[in-house]
Design a protein around this motif. Structure first.
Motif, PDB file in Angstrom:
ATOM      1  N   TYR A   1      -8.531  11.760  17.100  1.00 51.36           N
ATOM      2  CA  TYR A   1      -8.340  10.460  16.412  1.00 51.36           C
ATOM      3  C   TYR A   1      -8.560  10.351  15.002  1.00 51.36           C
ATOM      4  CZ  TYR A   1      -9.256   5.821  14.658  1.00 51.36           C
ATOM      5  OH  TYR A   1      -9.090   4.537  14.051  1.00 51.36           O
ATOM      6  N   ILE A   2      -9.503  11.311  14.502  1.00 52.46           N
ATOM      7  CA  ILE A   2      -9.854  11.156  12.956  1.00 52.46           C
ATOM      8  C   ILE A   2      -8.807  12.237  12.354  1.00 52.46           C
ATOM      9  CG2 ILE A   2     -11.396  12.258  11.184  1.00 52.46           C
ATOM     10  CD1 ILE A   2     -13.699  11.627  13.453  1.00 52.46           C
ATOM     11  N   GLU A   3      -8.225  13.129  12.926  1.00 53.78           N
ATOM     12  CA  GLU A   3      -7.436  13.881  12.538  1.00 53.78           C
ATOM     13  C   GLU A   3      -5.909  13.238  12.299  1.00 53.78           C
ATOM     14  OE1 GLU A   3      -4.928  17.976  13.918  1.00 53.78           O
ATOM     15  OE2 GLU A   3      -7.165  18.044  13.387  1.00 53.78           O
ATOM     16  N   GLU A   4      -5.637  12.305  13.241  1.00 54.75           N
ATOM     17  CA  GLU A   4      -4.228  11.739  13.318  1.00 54.75           C
ATOM     18  C   GLU A   4      -4.420  10.611  12.276  1.00 54.75           C
ATOM     19  OE1 GLU A   4      -3.642  10.944  17.335  1.00 54.75           O
ATOM     20  OE2 GLU A   4      -2.561  13.006  17.891  1.00 54.75           O
ATOM     21  N   GLU A   5      -5.450   9.917  12.489  1.00 55.59           N
ATOM     22  CA  GLU A   5      -5.606   8.538  11.697  1.00 55.59           C
ATOM     23  C   GLU A   5      -5.928   8.680  10.099  1.00 55.59           C
ATOM     24  OE1 GLU A   5      -4.754   5.398  11.847  1.00 55.59           O
ATOM     25  OE2 GLU A   5      -5.984   4.687  13.394  1.00 55.59           O
ATOM     26  N   ILE A   6      -6.603   9.805   9.825  1.00 51.32           N
ATOM     27  CA  ILE A   6      -6.996  10.001   8.481  1.00 51.32           C
ATOM     28  C   ILE A   6      -6.597  11.134   7.843  1.00 51.32           C
ATOM     29  CG2 ILE A   6      -9.336  10.178   6.733  1.00 51.32           C
ATOM     30  CD1 ILE A   6     -10.812   8.717   9.074  1.00 51.32           C
ATOM     31  N   HIS A   7      -5.918  12.066   8.752  1.00 47.16           N
ATOM     32  CA  HIS A   7      -4.993  13.146   8.304  1.00 47.16           C
ATOM     33  C   HIS A   7      -5.977  14.228   7.636  1.00 47.16           C
ATOM     34  CE1 HIS A   7      -1.546  10.909   9.423  1.00 47.16           C
ATOM     35  NE2 HIS A   7      -2.098   9.857   8.346  1.00 47.16           N
ATOM     36  N   ILE A   8      -7.183  14.610   8.251  1.00 41.76           N
ATOM     37  CA  ILE A   8      -7.804  15.788   7.870  1.00 41.76           C
ATOM     38  C   ILE A   8      -8.151  16.785   8.850  1.00 41.76           C
ATOM     39  CG2 ILE A   8      -9.359  14.592   6.204  1.00 41.76           C
ATOM     40  CD1 ILE A   8     -11.662  14.160   8.285  1.00 41.76           C
TER      41      ILE A   8
ATOM     42  N   LYS B   1     -10.646   6.888  -0.475  1.00 40.13           N
ATOM     43  CA  LYS B   1      -9.557   5.667  -0.179  1.00 40.13           C
ATOM     44  C   LYS B   1     -10.460   4.425   0.160  1.00 40.13           C
ATOM     45  CE  LYS B   1      -6.499   8.572   2.547  1.00 40.13           C
ATOM     46  NZ  LYS B   1      -6.040   9.005   3.978  1.00 40.13           N
ATOM     47  N   LYS B   2     -11.751   4.278  -0.341  1.00 40.45           N
ATOM     48  CA  LYS B   2     -12.511   2.999  -0.387  1.00 40.45           C
ATOM     49  C   LYS B   2     -12.434   2.639   1.121  1.00 40.45           C
ATOM     50  CE  LYS B   2     -11.373   1.921  -5.133  1.00 40.45           C
ATOM     51  NZ  LYS B   2     -11.095   1.012  -6.099  1.00 40.45           N
ATOM     52  N   LEU B   3     -12.915   3.355   2.112  1.00 44.38           N
ATOM     53  CA  LEU B   3     -12.977   2.877   3.689  1.00 44.38           C
ATOM     54  C   LEU B   3     -14.321   2.400   3.749  1.00 44.38           C
ATOM     55  CD1 LEU B   3     -11.220   5.886   5.362  1.00 44.38           C
ATOM     56  CD2 LEU B   3     -10.225   3.621   4.627  1.00 44.38           C
ATOM     57  N   LYS B   4     -14.311   1.383   4.456  1.00 42.85           N
ATOM     58  CA  LYS B   4     -15.915   0.889   4.659  1.00 42.85           C
ATOM     59  C   LYS B   4     -16.688   1.522   5.712  1.00 42.85           C
ATOM     60  CE  LYS B   4     -14.578  -3.711   2.866  1.00 42.85           C
ATOM     61  NZ  LYS B   4     -14.672  -5.114   3.065  1.00 42.85           N
TER      62      LYS B   4
ATOM     63  N   THR C   1     -14.839   1.510  14.327  1.00 42.32           N
ATOM     64  CA  THR C   1     -15.220   1.373  12.993  1.00 42.32           C
ATOM     65  C   THR C   1     -14.144   1.757  12.141  1.00 42.32           C
ATOM     66  OG1 THR C   1     -17.437   1.231  13.676  1.00 42.32           O
ATOM     67  CG2 THR C   1     -17.051   1.531  11.417  1.00 42.32           C
ATOM     68  N   ILE C   2     -13.630   3.180  12.344  1.00 42.43           N
ATOM     69  CA  ILE C   2     -12.906   3.712  11.362  1.00 42.43           C
ATOM     70  C   ILE C   2     -11.451   2.977  11.603  1.00 42.43           C
ATOM     71  CG2 ILE C   2     -11.413   5.900  11.236  1.00 42.43           C
ATOM     72  CD1 ILE C   2     -13.761   7.538  12.113  1.00 42.43           C
ATOM     73  N   HIS C   3     -10.986   2.497  12.794  1.00 37.18           N
ATOM     74  CA  HIS C   3      -9.816   2.004  12.826  1.00 37.18           C
ATOM     75  C   HIS C   3      -9.644   0.682  12.035  1.00 37.18           C
ATOM     76  CE1 HIS C   3      -6.212  -0.022  14.454  1.00 37.18           C
ATOM     77  NE2 HIS C   3      -7.111  -1.008  14.891  1.00 37.18           N
ATOM     78  N   LYS C   4     -10.913  -0.029  12.052  1.00 36.73           N
ATOM     79  CA  LYS C   4     -11.048  -1.211  11.551  1.00 36.73           C
ATOM     80  C   LYS C   4     -11.226  -1.119   9.833  1.00 36.73           C
ATOM     81  CE  LYS C   4     -13.266  -3.984  14.891  1.00 36.73           C
ATOM     82  NZ  LYS C   4     -14.478  -4.870  15.568  1.00 36.73           N
TER      83      LYS C   4
ATOM     84  N   ILE D   1      -9.691   1.083   8.039  1.00 33.82           N
ATOM     85  CA  ILE D   1      -8.119   1.484   7.555  1.00 33.82           C
ATOM     86  C   ILE D   1      -7.524   0.324   7.435  1.00 33.82           C
ATOM     87  CG2 ILE D   1      -6.090   3.024   7.695  1.00 33.82           C
ATOM     88  CD1 ILE D   1      -7.738   4.809   9.516  1.00 33.82           C
ATOM     89  N   PRO D   2      -6.918  -0.077   5.991  1.00 27.29           N
ATOM     90  CA  PRO D   2      -6.040  -1.324   5.957  1.00 27.29           C
ATOM     91  C   PRO D   2      -4.871  -1.309   6.926  1.00 27.29           C
ATOM     92  CG  PRO D   2      -6.055   0.110   4.101  1.00 27.29           C
ATOM     93  CD  PRO D   2      -7.060   0.880   5.019  1.00 27.29           C
ATOM     94  N   GLU D   3      -4.628  -2.451   7.377  1.00 27.84           N
ATOM     95  CA  GLU D   3      -3.280  -2.427   8.252  1.00 27.84           C
ATOM     96  C   GLU D   3      -1.883  -2.533   7.205  1.00 27.84           C
ATOM     97  OE1 GLU D   3      -1.487  -5.123  11.755  1.00 27.84           O
ATOM     98  OE2 GLU D   3      -3.392  -5.242  11.037  1.00 27.84           O
ATOM     99  N   LEU D   4      -1.071  -1.655   7.655  1.00 28.44           N
ATOM    100  CA  LEU D   4       0.164  -1.577   6.797  1.00 28.44           C
ATOM    101  C   LEU D   4       1.315  -2.533   7.560  1.00 28.44           C
ATOM    102  CD1 LEU D   4       0.390   2.163   5.940  1.00 28.44           C
ATOM    103  CD2 LEU D   4      -0.251   0.204   4.326  1.00 28.44           C
ATOM    104  N   VAL D   5       1.757  -3.440   6.609  1.00 31.14           N
ATOM    105  CA  VAL D   5       2.773  -4.234   7.451  1.00 31.14           C
ATOM    106  C   VAL D   5       4.226  -3.798   6.910  1.00 31.14           C
ATOM    107  CG1 VAL D   5       3.641  -6.746   7.527  1.00 31.14           C
ATOM    108  CG2 VAL D   5       1.439  -6.068   7.420  1.00 31.14           C
TER     109      VAL D   5
END
Length: 542
Positions: A219-226, A247-250, A294-297, A299-303
């Motif tokens: 999940y981390i690799e596909e979502e954050i690309h590391i 990326k200023k992720l909370k 938490t990681i999913h929330k 990441i800002p949602e792209l429209v």
């Protein structure tokens, strides 16, 4: 003294080796092919075991029959009788050799016999001789067209089946992996699948932690690309902190620490064979689930902005593809129908050219009279005196009283009526025998006039007939009337022209009549009519 000892020894040996098997034959001389009956008799005790030979030949003679063993009790002995049927098809003198019989496993032998097989004499002076006949050519089968038609149909149907299979058969689709729209959807689904495997309940803790951490890393690799799958625990946590800053992720410190604890616990389970307690396993699962959410929330949602023109183009493209698929399907169906019709037309054309179109029509649609001609016919006797007739079907007895007016009862002594079919059908057969109470002068012209008037009441029109004398094969004289008429067929709702023949006879103060009517122009009906009329015979009245 010495001589007496020799005599005593001879008598003892003779009694010990006395012959137990006797041999006889019914005759020593027979003609070629006749049966010699050879009889072997063995005199034995009750407990002795006797085995007679099972052979196909005894010397030059062939065994044609091996009869059952008969047993006769004589005092304390048993006599076993075995008979063989022997023959020879060449003349000459032959010897039946000694035959071995086993008694308690020891061989005993029958006597050899001489027999003679005599030749059969032919008196050429008394026997009538004939010239050798020429070879009669065998007519070739007339059913070859059936095989040709069958082969053509099979080839056509086989080609059609192959074409349809090639067009419509689809290879079974390979089971594709589930494609998830988003990484969070994939991670959530895999976590649910992991619970359904019940690895913890089966004690497979190592496998459970391996799959649990792989889900989080993927999940981390596909979502954050590391490169989470290739990183160690410490490297992965450092990379997450750096990405969170850039990326200023909370992502709170607590979330990263929880993830690090689970990854470290998994390393201990995999490499140090540590076995966590059940509540620890449950806590680790909650930490992984909380980290992913938490990681999913964070990441800002792209429209994505929708391109209306692109959507319209895609819609038109799908419509065009659907239309093309429909047209191709219709085209395939048309081609299949065309090929089928072509094959059938070819078969019909070839058969029509060979046997005629009427034959094809009869073969496809069927022909009642053709089936009657080719079926099994029946030779029966009807009425009194008996009318002997060969017909394709047995005639059915009809209640004569229902078909006659009441005023006729007074003059009739006896009437028997038999029919098949009806006058307005393809084939009609009728037989009747009538006896009058009083002596009656029967005139055939009057009878024929009555028949025609009765038929007119039934709807027959345009009746024409000729009359001539008729003699059966045994010389019974009568009258034959024949001609044509038009009859309305209720089944076909149209008028048909019929050909009919009537045979009339006068015997024993009565009248006997035979009627056969069939459609004019029906070749099979004509064959039926001729065969029935030619078979007509009457029993001579006493």
């Amino acid at each position: 003294m010495k001589f007496k000892l020799y005599i005593l020894f001879f008598l003892l040996t003779t009694s010990l080796f006395a012959q137990k098997v006797t041999t006889s034959i019914d005759s020593t001389k027979k003609k070629i092919g006749a049966e010699f009956k050879l009889t072997l008799k063995a005199s034995v005790n009750k407990t002795d075991k006797v085995v007679f030979p099972k052979a196909q030949n005894f010397g030059a003679l062939e065994v044609i029959e091996s009869y059952k063993i008969d047993t006769i009790k004589s005092n304390d002995k048993y006599e076993l009788i075995k008979k063989y049927g022997l023959t020879q098809f060449d003349s000459g003198k032959y010897t039946i050799p000694r035959i071995q019989i086993l008694i308690n496993g020891k061989p005993s032998f029958s006597d050899s016999l001489k027999v003679e097989v005599a030749d059969v004499k032919v008196d050429t002076l008394k026997q009538k001789m004939y010239e050798i006949k020429d070879v009669i050519p065998v007519e070739s089968s007339s059913d070859w067209w059936k095989y040709l038609l069958g082969i053509l149909l099979l080839v056509g149907l086989g080609f059609l089946a192959f074409w349809l299979f090639k067009k419509y058969y689809k290879k079974p689709e390979k089971i594709e992996e589930i494609v998830y729209k988003t990484p969070i959807e994939k991670a959530t689904s895999l976590l649910q699948q992991l619970e359904r495997k019940e690895l913890i309940q089966r004690g497979e803790i190592k496998s459970y932690y391996s799959e649990l951490t792989d889900i989080a890393r993927t999940y981390i690799e596909e979502e954050i690309h590391i490169p989470a799958m290739e990183s160690t625990t410490s490297e992965l946590i450092v990379s997450l902190r750096n990405v969170a800053k850039s990326k200023k992720l909370k992502l709170s410190k607590e979330i990263l620490e929880n993830l690090e604890k689970v990854l470290q616990q998994a390393d201990l389970v995999k490499f140090a064979k540590v076995k966590p307690l059940d509540f620890e396993i449950e806590e680790d699962k909650k930490r992984i689930t909380s980290t992913i959410v938490t990681i999913h929330k964070a990441i800002p949602e792209l429209v994505e902005e929708k391109d209306e023109l692109e959507e319209w183009n895609e819609e038109q493209k799908q419509k065009a593809l659907a239309k093309k698929a429909s047209e191709q399907k219709i085209k395939r169906i048309k081609n299949a129908v065309f090929i089928t019709v072509l094959v059938l037309a070819l078969a019909v054309g070839i058969t029509s050219a060979i046997k005629g179109f009427d034959f094809v029509k009869d073969f496809v649609l069927g022909n009642e009279t053709k089936e009657l001609v080719e079926g099994e016919w029946v030779l029966s006797e009807y009425g009194n005196p008996g009318v002997i007739l060969e017909t394709p079907k047995v005639l059915k007895r009809i209640d004569a009283k229902k078909s006659l007016p009441r005023e006729s009862y007074a003059i009739l002594k006896e009437m028997q009526l038999f029919e098949y079919g009806a006058l307005n059908q393809k084939l009609f057969i009728g037989v009747s025998t009538i006896k009058f109470k009083d002596t009656t002068d029967i005139k055939f012209e009057t009878v024929l006039d009555g028949i025609t008037k009765n038929w007119e009441k039934l709807g027959a029109q345009n009746m024409l007939f000729k009359q001539e004398e008729f003699n059966t094969g045994k010389g019974v004289k009568g009258v034959k009337a024949y001609g044509t008429m038009t009859v309305f067929d209720k089944e076909e709702d149209e008028s048909e022209k019929m050909y009919y023949e009537i045979l009339l006879f006068k015997q024993d103060g009565g009248l006997q009549q035979i009627i056969v009517a069939q459609r004019e122009g029906d070749e099979y009906g004509e064959k039926i009519g001729k065969r029935i009329i030619n078979s007509a015979e009457l029993k001579q009245a006493q």
